[in-house]
Design a protein around this motif. Sequence first.
Motif, PDB file in Angstrom:
ATOM      1  N   PRO A  42       0.786  -1.246   0.000  1.00  0.00           N
ATOM      2  CA  PRO A  42       0.000   0.000   0.000  1.00  0.00           C
ATOM      3  C   PRO A  42       0.810   1.284   0.000  1.00  0.00           C
ATOM      4  N   THR A  43       2.078   1.214  -0.391  1.00  0.00           N
ATOM      5  CA  THR A  43       2.975   2.348  -0.168  1.00  0.00           C
ATOM      6  C   THR A  43       2.815   3.495  -1.167  1.00  0.00           C
ATOM      7  N   ALA A  44       1.923   3.354  -2.143  1.00  0.00           N
ATOM      8  CA  ALA A  44       1.688   4.460  -3.082  1.00  0.00           C
ATOM      9  C   ALA A  44       0.842   5.567  -2.463  1.00  0.00           C
ATOM     10  N   ALA A  45       0.217   5.289  -1.312  1.00  0.00           N
ATOM     11  CA  ALA A  45      -0.670   6.282  -0.699  1.00  0.00           C
ATOM     12  C   ALA A  45      -0.462   6.268   0.820  1.00  0.00           C
ATOM     13  N   PRO A  46       0.504   7.032   1.317  1.00  0.00           N
ATOM     14  CA  PRO A  46       0.799   7.018   2.760  1.00  0.00           C
ATOM     15  C   PRO A  46      -0.337   7.636   3.572  1.00  0.00           C
ATOM     16  N   PRO A  47      -0.523   7.161   4.802  1.00  0.00           N
ATOM     17  CA  PRO A  47      -1.576   7.718   5.659  1.00  0.00           C
ATOM     18  C   PRO A  47      -1.225   9.118   6.156  1.00  0.00           C
ATOM     19  N   LYS A  48      -2.261   9.846   6.562  1.00  0.00           N
ATOM     20  CA  LYS A  48      -2.067  11.230   6.990  1.00  0.00           C
ATOM     21  C   LYS A  48      -1.174  11.341   8.223  1.00  0.00           C
ATOM     22  N   ARG A  74      11.867   3.514   5.707  1.00  0.00           N
ATOM     23  CA  ARG A  74      11.731   2.724   6.931  1.00  0.00           C
ATOM     24  C   ARG A  74      10.279   2.314   7.160  1.00  0.00           C
ATOM     25  N   PHE A  75       9.365   3.260   6.984  1.00  0.00           N
ATOM     26  CA  PHE A  75       7.955   2.930   7.187  1.00  0.00           C
ATOM     27  C   PHE A  75       7.431   2.005   6.090  1.00  0.00           C
ATOM     28  N   SER A  76       7.921   2.162   4.886  1.00  0.00           N
ATOM     29  CA  SER A  76       7.516   1.266   3.796  1.00  0.00           C
ATOM     30  C   SER A  76       7.942  -0.165   4.097  1.00  0.00           C
ATOM     31  N   ARG A  77       9.185  -0.325   4.538  1.00  0.00           N
ATOM     32  CA  ARG A  77       9.658  -1.667   4.876  1.00  0.00           C
ATOM     33  C   ARG A  77       8.841  -2.269   6.017  1.00  0.00           C
ATOM     34  N   LYS A  78       8.491  -1.443   6.984  1.00  0.00           N
ATOM     35  CA  LYS A  78       7.738  -1.952   8.130  1.00  0.00           C
ATOM     36  C   LYS A  78       6.356  -2.451   7.725  1.00  0.00           C
ATOM     37  N   ILE A  79       5.629  -1.681   6.921  1.00  0.00           N
ATOM     38  CA  ILE A  79       4.277  -2.108   6.552  1.00  0.00           C
ATOM     39  C   ILE A  79       4.336  -3.343   5.647  1.00  0.00           C
ATOM     40  N   VAL A  80       5.325  -3.417   4.760  1.00  0.00           N
ATOM     41  CA  VAL A  80       5.436  -4.577   3.883  1.00  0.00           C
ATOM     42  C   VAL A  80       5.826  -5.813   4.696  1.00  0.00           C
ATOM     43  N   GLU A  81       6.730  -5.654   5.645  1.00  0.00           N
ATOM     44  CA  GLU A  81       7.107  -6.797   6.463  1.00  0.00           C
ATOM     45  C   GLU A  81       5.941  -7.251   7.338  1.00  0.00           C
ATOM     46  N   ALA A  82       5.180  -6.296   7.868  1.00  0.00           N
ATOM     47  CA  ALA A  82       4.005  -6.656   8.670  1.00  0.00           C
ATOM     48  C   ALA A  82       2.993  -7.423   7.832  1.00  0.00           C
ATOM     49  N   LEU A  83       2.783  -6.981   6.595  1.00  0.00           N
ATOM     50  CA  LEU A  83       1.881  -7.691   5.687  1.00  0.00           C
ATOM     51  C   LEU A  83       2.382  -9.104   5.400  1.00  0.00           C
ATOM     52  N   ALA A  84       3.652  -9.205   5.046  1.00  0.00           N
ATOM     53  CA  ALA A  84       4.212 -10.503   4.682  1.00  0.00           C
ATOM     54  C   ALA A  84       4.170 -11.476   5.866  1.00  0.00           C
ATOM     55  N   LEU A  85       4.437 -10.987   7.067  1.00  0.00           N
ATOM     56  CA  LEU A  85       4.364 -11.831   8.247  1.00  0.00           C
ATOM     57  C   LEU A  85       2.932 -12.256   8.539  1.00  0.00           C
ATOM     58  N   ALA A 124      10.817  -6.082  -2.561  1.00  0.00           N
ATOM     59  CA  ALA A 124      10.968  -7.406  -3.155  1.00  0.00           C
ATOM     60  C   ALA A 124      11.749  -8.333  -2.220  1.00  0.00           C
ATOM     61  N   GLU A 125      12.792  -7.807  -1.603  1.00  0.00           N
ATOM     62  CA  GLU A 125      13.607  -8.639  -0.712  1.00  0.00           C
ATOM     63  C   GLU A 125      12.780  -9.147   0.470  1.00  0.00           C
ATOM     64  N   ILE A 126      11.928  -8.302   1.013  1.00  0.00           N
ATOM     65  CA  ILE A 126      11.096  -8.710   2.156  1.00  0.00           C
ATOM     66  C   ILE A 126      10.086  -9.767   1.726  1.00  0.00           C
TER      67      ILE A 126
END
Length: 704
Positions: free
Chosen positions: A114-120, A156-167, A267-269
């Motif tokens: 979801p990183t194309a549209a960051p939250p407010k 950093r926030f992009s990696r966190k949300i993607v890792e949370a999703l993948a987990l 991709a790596e995550i």
Amino acid sequence: MVWKSLFHPPLSLARLLAVMAAISILESGGVNAQPNGRYGSFRFGVCYYPEQWLESYWEEDARRMQECGVNTVRLGEFGWALMEPREGHYDFSLFDRAIETLGRHGIKTIFGTPTAAPPKWLTHKYPEVLEVFETGRPADDQSRRQYCYNSAVYRRFSRKIVEALALHYRDNTNIIGWQIDNEMNNENRECFSESCRTAFRAWLRRKYNSLGELNTRWGTVVWSQSYSDWAQINLPFRTLAYHNPGLMLDFKRFISASATDYLNDQAEILRRYRPKDFLTHNGVFKNIDYYAFSRALDLYALDNYPTFEDSPRYSTGAKLTLVRGFSGHMMIMEQLTGPAGQTYLLRTPRPGEMRLWAMQAVAHGAEGMLHFRWRSARRGAEEYWYGVLDHDNVPRARFEEFKQEGRELQKIGPEVVGAKVVSEIAAINDFEAEWVFDYQFLTKEVNVGAVYNALFQAASEQRYNIDFVSPAADLSGYKLVFAPQMALMDKELAGRLQRFVEQGGTLVLSAHSAIKDRDNAFTAATIPIGLTKVFAVELDSVQTYQPPSAADNALRFDDGSEVPVHVFAEVVRPITARVIGQWGRDYLKDLPAATEQPFGKGKAIYYGSLFNLDAARYVIKRYAAEMRLKPLLADAPNQVEVTRRSKSGTDFCFLLNHGDTPATVNVGKGFTDLLSGEAATASLTLAPFDYRVLRHEQSAEEMR
């Protein structure tokens, strides 16, 4: 003011190290995708936004999708605010329920990160993540894609949300693939933030190692621009005169490298937690070298909206051909379904065109077809972008056409998946050469994209497949290769082109090619750089005709044909090459304009103007006949497009009627209609905007 502090922040060591880490693999190409069968079956479906609708809609949506033959949806790509409503607090429950509902109906999910549209909360608490315009003003956060690739905070926030999703979805069997971000560089094609300034300097240091090397290769002695400190190098903000061409090309390379590295982060995550899922990205936009960008992906996805063009047949075919060449595998992530617009509104597809354009994509190599979108949005920026269902959720003509397409693809998709578009003709596409013309545009008629449209149209009209390939591609499988407007040349590329001709290929080089090195600089070498031996010519002089140029001169060929000039009229001096074309008028009359030179087992043709449609038609006709290339189908009306995919001794012939009248095609014997499963008649009549897909088993002679 808060914004002023963003433009001139103190550059701490910690921040510098964070930025350096963020760009640590900018030029490495990242994590390469491996061809391990992650994507193995034809996918048909829609883009779905469960977060925009009451949950009471979902079950009926899934049932209707199943009725239409849908087996896949994409979702989630704009859902970050719901997935992480507060910093560090994740909630995927809405998407859990939606994916489960779809799964009960046999529908798999491609999850969009979801990183194309960051939250407010993110953009307001950390405004340094925002893209910055050339004016120095940060982008407003009330839209999408307003972030900076090189912001260490955003990364950093992009990696966190993607890792949370993948987990969270680590063991979910309903998810089969991931779309990383959405349409990168669609809106944010350049960024002038402090993060980008710092990252650009670091990227340059990695590339050049020393200021002396950079100064030499950029030629900064011109206009007293020599740098004595890396901190003196800036992003190309607006200046009173003109920027250094070396700086401008490297800035484009930096943008592409930044986008690629950002994609590789995710991709790596995903590879780590979901190694069996396929990875893709969607859309084609400026300032990205998609050959490098696609390395971490299993296939590339095009967002296909033909009505952006008045007559989309050839321009859409050219774009499909381009995207197919990025990684060798392609799907459609967003296919036009109805009227489309945001502040504008495009025309409505006529009955049958939705199916026709979808099948055109399959004909040119698509391994999957997702339509945008399931239901038309009632609110927001895309409320005019119509889906399969109207705003009132009532199935109408588009729903029925979509359902027909789904039924047909249930028969066609499994047959053609894995089949390749096999071509004997190719054109080399160099993104870096295109970037040269983005800045040094020369005249308003210089249009790199239009050249590839012309080459595709000419090949298609004459019933040949064509590929668009990278400068690093293996050319050994082709017989006729075009090198259009390849302004940049290097020793490795020149050697590859020479070997192609030596081994029996025919190479056609256009004007304004091989004129500079990879630093976007002229050299002491005679033009065409590194290729004078192959073409046995030297560039003598050039005239640049101003728009419109077509009436100013023409190339007159030795067979009596005449082709209008396009922008450049180059005069070449043959060394041993045979002159096959001369200039027809002006002070250039009778001077050499085109040449032919045997070299090794092949032939090198120098064409002293840019390619337009007339030139593409002429050259393909002349040399395809000389090499005895066999058209895909000899007898078909002009309004019918003919394309072929092949695998394991089986050909699939696509006949697409782009006309609003019926068309009869004589195909001969030996074909099976994939829809009916019966032998096709020797003569077929296609209704307006209709198609046929025919299977043909190759004979032993054809397979040789």
